[in-house]
Design an enzyme around this catalytic site. Sequence first.
Site, PDB file in Angstrom:
ATOM      1  N   GLY A 181       0.731  -1.258   0.000  1.00 39.76           N
ATOM      2  CA  GLY A 181       0.000   0.000   0.000  1.00 39.76           C
ATOM      3  C   GLY A 181       0.758   1.303   0.000  1.00 39.76           C
ATOM      4  N   GLY A 183       2.892   2.636  -2.200  1.00 36.53           N
ATOM      5  CA  GLY A 183       3.304   3.177  -3.487  1.00 36.53           C
ATOM      6  C   GLY A 183       2.559   4.445  -3.871  1.00 36.53           C
ATOM      7  CB  CYS A 186      -0.363   1.557  -4.282  1.00 34.34           C
ATOM      8  SG  CYS A 186      -1.146   0.127  -3.498  1.00 34.34           S
TER       9      CYS A 186
END
EC number: 1.7.1.7
Length: 347
Positions: A181, A183, A186
Site C-alpha cells: 500500500g 506506493g 497504489c
Amino acid sequence: MRIEEGLKLGFKDVLIRPKRSTLKSRSEVALERQFTFKHSGWNWSGVPIIAANMDTVGTFRMAEVLASFDILTAVHKHYTLEQWAEFVKRSPESVLRHVMVSTGTSSADFDKMKQILALSPSLKFICIDVANGYSEHFVSFLQRAREACPDKVICAGNVVTGEMVEELILSGADIVKVGIGPGSVCTTRVKTGVGYPQLSAVIECADAAHGLGGQIVSDGGCSVPGDVAKAFGGGADFVMLGGMLAGHDECEGRVVEENGEKFMLFYGMSSESAMKRHVGGVAQYRAAEGKTVKLPLRGSVDNTVRDIMGGLRSACTYVGASHLKELTKRTTFIRVAEQENRVFGTD
C-alpha cells in the site's frame, strides 16, 4: 478481532539524527554492496536499488541505462518471449546480470519464466510478484520455482510482517519484497483498509530476514532521496523505486498532450488503466487498487539516478558511514512533526 497498540511509522514520521564523522567528502562513500544469497549461493555486487516491475518503469531501455550505474531493473512480466529474445541477443552480460525476470503465479507464467531464463545463463534473478504474498498458492509457486531453478536468485513478495518473511525465506526466497500500500499510485490502503506503515514494516521484516540469512527489498513509499536513505537506515538490503523513476525517456508510459505541454501516464499495476491494457478490464468480482497520474516529461533517467545516489552518499556522510552497508548501524531515527520548511513549496 484484536488491536495492536504499538505505534507504526512511515518515512514521513522520522528523520535520521546526524552523528560525528571522519569522512572528508561524499566521494569517500561506497554505495556498492556485496551479497551471497542464501539459496542460490550466487555472489552479486552492485548498488542495491531496483527499478520496479511496472510496465511503464521496468523496461528494457531502463535496464540498459541503470546497468551502467550497477543498479538492478525488475523487467515487467508483459513483454513477449520474442521481445525478450531480441533484448537478450543485443545485450551484453554486464546488462543481463542486472536484470530481474518478473513473473506472476499462474501455470502460464511459470512456463514463460522458464523459457525466458533459458535464453541466457546471465539471467540470474527472478522476481515473483503478487499484491498479496500471504496466500498458500503464492508459497506453493515459490517452492515450485525454487525446485525448478536452484541456481537462480529469487525475490518474492509482497508481505509486511516478520512471520511471513520467515516463511517465504524457508520456502525458497533469497530476497523478500516488503510493502503493501505505500506506493505513489497504489490505493490498496484506501480501497481495502489493509496495509502497514513502510518504515516499521522494513525494520521488522529486515530483522526477521537477517536472522535466517535472507535479504529484503523495501518496495514503495519513497518519494525523495531521503526516503531511500531512511529505508536503508531501517535495515533494507535493497530499495525498489517506481514513481521516482517514472516519466523518463526510458519509460514506456503513453504520452499525452494538454495545452501544448506533454505528459506521460503513470499508473499502478492494479489500476483500471493497467487491467484494461493487459487483461481487457477490471473483473466484476474485484476493484481497482491503483490510480493513474500524468507526469511532466523528465528527460533521461541519468540525472534522477545521480540525484538519488548523491542523496544517499550525503546521508552516509552525515552519520559517518563510509559504506552503504554501515548506514543501518549508524542510523538513529528521531520522530518528528515536520520534515521540511515549505514556505516556498516543496522541491
